[in-house]
Design a protein around this motif. Structure first.
Motif, PDB file in Angstrom:
ATOM      1  N   ASN A  47     -16.747  14.961  30.998  1.00  0.00           N
ATOM      2  CA  ASN A  47     -16.773  14.436  29.623  1.00  0.00           C
ATOM      3  C   ASN A  47     -16.739  15.541  28.563  1.00  0.00           C
ATOM      4  OD1 ASN A  47     -16.663  11.709  30.183  1.00  0.00           O
ATOM      5  ND2 ASN A  47     -18.882  11.460  30.280  1.00  0.00           N
ATOM      6  N   PRO A  48     -17.635  16.546  28.636  1.00  0.00           N
ATOM      7  CA  PRO A  48     -17.569  17.612  27.607  1.00  0.00           C
ATOM      8  C   PRO A  48     -16.288  18.427  27.692  1.00  0.00           C
ATOM      9  CG  PRO A  48     -19.173  18.165  29.308  1.00  0.00           C
ATOM     10  CD  PRO A  48     -18.804  16.742  29.516  1.00  0.00           C
ATOM     11  N   VAL A  49     -15.778  18.630  28.902  1.00  0.00           N
ATOM     12  CA  VAL A  49     -14.532  19.382  29.050  1.00  0.00           C
ATOM     13  C   VAL A  49     -13.381  18.639  28.384  1.00  0.00           C
ATOM     14  CG1 VAL A  49     -12.834  20.238  30.701  1.00  0.00           C
ATOM     15  CG2 VAL A  49     -15.268  20.544  31.158  1.00  0.00           C
ATOM     16  N   LEU A  50     -13.319  17.322  28.593  1.00  0.00           N
ATOM     17  CA  LEU A  50     -12.246  16.514  28.001  1.00  0.00           C
ATOM     18  C   LEU A  50     -12.331  16.510  26.483  1.00  0.00           C
ATOM     19  CD1 LEU A  50      -9.879  14.546  28.251  1.00  0.00           C
ATOM     20  CD2 LEU A  50     -11.547  12.696  28.494  1.00  0.00           C
ATOM     21  N   MET A  51     -13.529  16.289  25.943  1.00  0.00           N
ATOM     22  CA  MET A  51     -13.687  16.261  24.500  1.00  0.00           C
ATOM     23  C   MET A  51     -13.374  17.621  23.884  1.00  0.00           C
ATOM     24  SD  MET A  51     -14.177  13.202  23.969  1.00  0.00           S
ATOM     25  CE  MET A  51     -14.227  13.414  22.195  1.00  0.00           C
ATOM     26  N   LEU A  52     -13.766  18.687  24.565  1.00  0.00           N
ATOM     27  CA  LEU A  52     -13.446  20.033  24.091  1.00  0.00           C
ATOM     28  C   LEU A  52     -11.942  20.226  24.017  1.00  0.00           C
ATOM     29  CD1 LEU A  52     -14.127  22.998  23.426  1.00  0.00           C
ATOM     30  CD2 LEU A  52     -14.226  23.416  25.894  1.00  0.00           C
ATOM     31  N   ALA A  53     -11.242  19.769  25.034  1.00  0.00           N
ATOM     32  CA  ALA A  53      -9.790  19.918  25.060  1.00  0.00           C
ATOM     33  C   ALA A  53      -9.128  19.139  23.922  1.00  0.00           C
ATOM     34  CB  ALA A  53      -9.247  19.444  26.407  1.00  0.00           C
ATOM     35  N   VAL A  54      -9.613  17.921  23.667  1.00  0.00           N
ATOM     36  CA  VAL A  54      -9.027  17.080  22.613  1.00  0.00           C
ATOM     37  C   VAL A  54      -9.254  17.697  21.238  1.00  0.00           C
ATOM     38  CG1 VAL A  54      -9.188  14.863  21.432  1.00  0.00           C
ATOM     39  CG2 VAL A  54      -9.186  14.941  23.933  1.00  0.00           C
ATOM     40  N   TYR A  55     -10.499  18.069  20.943  1.00  0.00           N
ATOM     41  CA  TYR A  55     -10.811  18.660  19.640  1.00  0.00           C
ATOM     42  C   TYR A  55     -10.047  19.967  19.432  1.00  0.00           C
ATOM     43  CZ  TYR A  55     -14.634  15.411  18.633  1.00  0.00           C
ATOM     44  OH  TYR A  55     -15.368  14.295  18.349  1.00  0.00           O
ATOM     45  N   THR A  56      -9.973  20.777  20.470  1.00  0.00           N
ATOM     46  CA  THR A  56      -9.278  22.054  20.359  1.00  0.00           C
ATOM     47  C   THR A  56      -7.797  21.851  20.092  1.00  0.00           C
ATOM     48  OG1 THR A  56     -10.861  23.068  21.875  1.00  0.00           O
ATOM     49  CG2 THR A  56      -8.794  24.234  21.517  1.00  0.00           C
ATOM     50  N   PHE A  77     -11.373  29.834  19.450  1.00  0.00           N
ATOM     51  CA  PHE A  77     -11.656  28.647  18.655  1.00  0.00           C
ATOM     52  C   PHE A  77     -12.357  27.584  19.492  1.00  0.00           C
ATOM     53  CE2 PHE A  77     -10.770  24.533  16.766  1.00  0.00           C
ATOM     54  CZ  PHE A  77     -11.065  24.765  15.431  1.00  0.00           C
ATOM     55  N   ALA A  78     -11.907  27.415  20.743  1.00  0.00           N
ATOM     56  CA  ALA A  78     -12.490  26.402  21.616  1.00  0.00           C
ATOM     57  C   ALA A  78     -13.974  26.676  21.876  1.00  0.00           C
ATOM     58  CB  ALA A  78     -11.726  26.354  22.938  1.00  0.00           C
ATOM     59  N   LEU A  79     -14.321  27.930  22.135  1.00  0.00           N
ATOM     60  CA  LEU A  79     -15.711  28.257  22.441  1.00  0.00           C
ATOM     61  C   LEU A  79     -16.606  28.153  21.214  1.00  0.00           C
ATOM     62  CD1 LEU A  79     -15.278  31.249  24.923  1.00  0.00           C
ATOM     63  CD2 LEU A  79     -15.997  28.918  25.440  1.00  0.00           C
ATOM     64  N   VAL A  80     -16.100  28.567  20.073  1.00  0.00           N
ATOM     65  CA  VAL A  80     -16.879  28.452  18.834  1.00  0.00           C
ATOM     66  C   VAL A  80     -17.104  26.985  18.494  1.00  0.00           C
ATOM     67  CG1 VAL A  80     -16.855  28.911  16.359  1.00  0.00           C
ATOM     68  CG2 VAL A  80     -16.098  30.663  17.932  1.00  0.00           C
ATOM     69  N   LEU A  81     -16.063  26.188  18.629  1.00  0.00           N
ATOM     70  CA  LEU A  81     -16.150  24.762  18.364  1.00  0.00           C
ATOM     71  C   LEU A  81     -17.126  24.089  19.323  1.00  0.00           C
ATOM     72  CD1 LEU A  81     -15.159  22.087  17.098  1.00  0.00           C
ATOM     73  CD2 LEU A  81     -13.245  22.137  18.693  1.00  0.00           C
ATOM     74  N   PHE A  82     -17.028  24.425  20.607  1.00  0.00           N
ATOM     75  CA  PHE A  82     -17.854  23.798  21.627  1.00  0.00           C
ATOM     76  C   PHE A  82     -19.332  24.104  21.406  1.00  0.00           C
ATOM     77  CE2 PHE A  82     -18.271  23.110  26.503  1.00  0.00           C
ATOM     78  CZ  PHE A  82     -18.700  21.819  26.268  1.00  0.00           C
ATOM     79  N   ALA A  83     -19.650  25.313  20.952  1.00  0.00           N
ATOM     80  CA  ALA A  83     -21.042  25.681  20.689  1.00  0.00           C
ATOM     81  C   ALA A  83     -21.653  24.747  19.640  1.00  0.00           C
ATOM     82  CB  ALA A  83     -21.133  27.128  20.231  1.00  0.00           C
ATOM     83  N   GLY A  84     -20.895  24.452  18.592  1.00  0.00           N
ATOM     84  CA  GLY A  84     -21.383  23.529  17.568  1.00  0.00           C
ATOM     85  C   GLY A  84     -21.480  22.108  18.067  1.00  0.00           C
ATOM     86  N   LEU A  85     -20.516  21.697  18.895  1.00  0.00           N
ATOM     87  CA  LEU A  85     -20.523  20.334  19.423  1.00  0.00           C
ATOM     88  C   LEU A  85     -21.711  20.083  20.341  1.00  0.00           C
ATOM     89  CD1 LEU A  85     -16.766  19.577  20.232  1.00  0.00           C
ATOM     90  CD2 LEU A  85     -18.233  18.399  18.583  1.00  0.00           C
ATOM     91  N   MET A  86     -22.125  21.083  21.091  1.00  0.00           N
ATOM     92  CA  MET A  86     -23.274  20.909  21.988  1.00  0.00           C
ATOM     93  C   MET A  86     -24.521  20.541  21.195  1.00  0.00           C
ATOM     94  SD  MET A  86     -22.999  23.775  25.006  1.00  0.00           S
ATOM     95  CE  MET A  86     -22.923  25.191  23.904  1.00  0.00           C
ATOM     96  N   VAL A  87     -24.722  21.228  20.087  1.00  0.00           N
ATOM     97  CA  VAL A  87     -25.883  20.947  19.243  1.00  0.00           C
ATOM     98  C   VAL A  87     -25.784  19.538  18.661  1.00  0.00           C
ATOM     99  CG1 VAL A  87     -27.094  21.601  17.123  1.00  0.00           C
ATOM    100  CG2 VAL A  87     -26.231  23.366  18.671  1.00  0.00           C
ATOM    101  N   PHE A  88     -24.621  19.221  18.103  1.00  0.00           N
ATOM    102  CA  PHE A  88     -24.467  17.909  17.477  1.00  0.00           C
ATOM    103  C   PHE A  88     -24.597  16.776  18.495  1.00  0.00           C
ATOM    104  CE2 PHE A  88     -21.936  14.232  16.327  1.00  0.00           C
ATOM    105  CZ  PHE A  88     -22.522  13.883  15.122  1.00  0.00           C
ATOM    106  N   ASN A  89     -24.012  16.928  19.676  1.00  0.00           N
ATOM    107  CA  ASN A  89     -24.048  15.859  20.679  1.00  0.00           C
ATOM    108  C   ASN A  89     -25.470  15.576  21.146  1.00  0.00           C
ATOM    109  OD1 ASN A  89     -21.293  15.478  20.576  1.00  0.00           O
ATOM    110  ND2 ASN A  89     -20.858  16.793  22.326  1.00  0.00           N
ATOM    111  N   LEU A  90     -26.288  16.629  21.281  1.00  0.00           N
ATOM    112  CA  LEU A  90     -27.686  16.429  21.648  1.00  0.00           C
ATOM    113  C   LEU A  90     -28.395  15.615  20.579  1.00  0.00           C
ATOM    114  CD1 LEU A  90     -30.250  17.015  23.301  1.00  0.00           C
ATOM    115  CD2 LEU A  90     -30.439  19.205  22.094  1.00  0.00           C
ATOM    116  N   PHE A  91     -28.169  15.976  19.339  1.00  0.00           N
ATOM    117  CA  PHE A  91     -28.782  15.255  18.217  1.00  0.00           C
ATOM    118  C   PHE A  91     -28.302  13.814  18.161  1.00  0.00           C
ATOM    119  CE2 PHE A  91     -28.327  13.832  13.796  1.00  0.00           C
ATOM    120  CZ  PHE A  91     -29.635  13.927  13.341  1.00  0.00           C
ATOM    121  N   ALA A  92     -26.988  13.610  18.217  1.00  0.00           N
ATOM    122  CA  ALA A  92     -26.414  12.275  18.050  1.00  0.00           C
ATOM    123  C   ALA A  92     -26.816  11.334  19.180  1.00  0.00           C
ATOM    124  CB  ALA A  92     -24.892  12.373  17.963  1.00  0.00           C
ATOM    125  N   GLU A  93     -26.841  11.838  20.415  1.00  0.00           N
ATOM    126  CA  GLU A  93     -27.196  10.973  21.538  1.00  0.00           C
ATOM    127  C   GLU A  93     -28.606  10.421  21.395  1.00  0.00           C
ATOM    128  OE1 GLU A  93     -27.482  11.031  26.439  1.00  0.00           O
ATOM    129  OE2 GLU A  93     -26.400  12.623  25.390  1.00  0.00           O
TER     130      GLU A  93
END
Length: 272
Positions: A47-56, A77-93
Motif C-alpha cells: 500500500n505505501p509503495v503504491l501510493m508513493l509511486a502514484v504521488y511521485t 523527490f520520492a523520498l522527501v515526499l514519502f517522509a512527509g506522507l508517513m507523518v500525515f498518514n499516521l495522523f490521518a488514520e
C-alpha cells in the motif's frame, strides 16, 4: 455513579495497567484487517509503495515538481515526499477513526469494568504498525539508492513521541465528541483532507513567501513533518528548541483530551 480520574498520572497508569488488553486488542485489529485476503500482511507493505509511486508520478512527472534544497532526481523527490506522507498518514488514520471509536464499540460501553480510554491507544498502535512498515520501506529505498542512512535517523523517536501525545489527546477528545455529535466524523474527514494540502508534504515550507511562512507553523503537523524530513533525508539534527516547546504543548493537549474523555464518559451509556 463511578468517578473516573482525569489526572495526568492516571493517563499513563491506565495504559500501563491495561497493557495486556491493549496488546491483544491491537494484534487482533492488525491481523483482522487482512483476514481472508490472499496476500495478508503483505498489503501493509504494498500500500505505501503504491501510493508513493502514484504521488511521485503525478507531482514529479505531470507537475514537474522539484524539491527546493534537495536533489533534482525523481528518487530524491520520492523520498522527501514519502517522509512527509508517513507523518500525515499516521495522523490521518488515527484522527479519522477517532469519532467512531465508541460508536462502533457500544457493547463495551455497557460493561462498567471495560477501560474505554484504551480504545484510542489500540487504534494508535495499529496505525504505528503500518508507519513502521512504511519507515522500513523508506530506509530500504534510501539504502538502495544512496547508501547507508544518516545517523540522525536515531533522533526520530524524539520527534515521534510528542506527536503520539498530540494524536492521543485529539483522539480522546474526538471519540467523546463523536458520541454526542454524530457530524463530527464527517467534519474530521473533510478537515484531514484539507490539512494534507495545507501541510508541507508536497512542498517545502521554505517555498512559501517569507511573509506567509509563519502561518504554516500554526499547522501542528508542520514541525513534525519538517523535523522528520530533516533527520531522515537531509541528515540534520532536529531543532531542539522547537522540540522542547512541542513536547510541552503536546503533553498538555494529551492531558486535556484525556480529562475531557474521563469527564464526559459517564453519559455515553445514556446517549447510546
Amino acid at each position: 455513579m463511578r468517578n473516573f480520574s482525569a489526572s495526568p498520572r492516571e493517563m499513563f497508569a491506565s495504559l500501563w495497567r491495561h497493557r495486556e488488553l491493549i496488546k491483544v486488542s491491537a494484534k487482533r485489529e492488525v491481523l483482522g484487517r487482512y483476514r481472508g485476503s490472499v496476500m495478508g500482511l503483505l498489503w501493509s507493505f504494498f500500500n505505501p509503495v503504491l501510493m508513493l509511486a502514484v504521488y511521485t508520478l503525478v507531482f514529479s512527472e505531470v507537475f514537474k515538481a522539484r524539491w527546493s534544497g534537495g536533489g533534482e532526481s525523481k528518487a530524491d523527490f520520492a523520498l522527501v515526499l514519502f517522509a512527509g506522507l508517513m507523518v500525515f498518514n499516521l495522523f490521518a488514520e488515527c484522527i479519522n477513526r477517532a469519532p467512531g471509536l465508541i460508536l462502533t464499540n457500544v457493547n463495551y460501553v455497557k460493561k462498567v469494568v471495560f477501560p474505554l480510554e484504551v480504545l484510542p491507544f489500540v487504534g494508535l498502535i495499529s496505525a504505528l504498525f503500518h508507519s513502521f512498515i512504511s519507515l522500513g520501506v523508506w530506509l530500504l529505498a534510501y539504502l538502495f539508492l544512496f547508501g547507508i542512512p544518516h545517523f540522525t535517523v536515531f533522533y526520530l523517536p524524539l520527534i515521534v513521541l510528542p506527536f503520539i501525545f498530540f494524536i492521543m489527546g485529539l483522539s480522546w477528545a474526538l471519540s467523546s465528541l463523536g458520541v454526542y455529535l454524530r457530524d463530527v466524523g464527517q467534519l474530521i474527514n473533510l478537515m484531514t483532507t484539507v490539512l494534507m494540502f495545507l501541510s508541507p508534504i508536497f512542498y517545502s515550507a521554505a517555498a512559501l513567501p517569507e511573509v506567509y511562512r509563519h502561518l504554516m507553523y500554526l499547522n501542528p503537523l508542520t514541525p513534525v513533518i519538517e523535523q522528520t524530513r530533516a533527520v531522515l533525508y537531509f541528515g540534520t539534527p532536529p531543532n531542539f528548541t522547537l522540540l522542547t516547546v512541542y513536547w510541552v504543548a503536546t503533553f498538555i493537549i494529551a492531558w486535556l483530551g484525556f480529562a475531557w474523555f474521563q469527564k464526559t464518559r459517564k453519559g455515553f451509556a445514556d446517549v447510546l
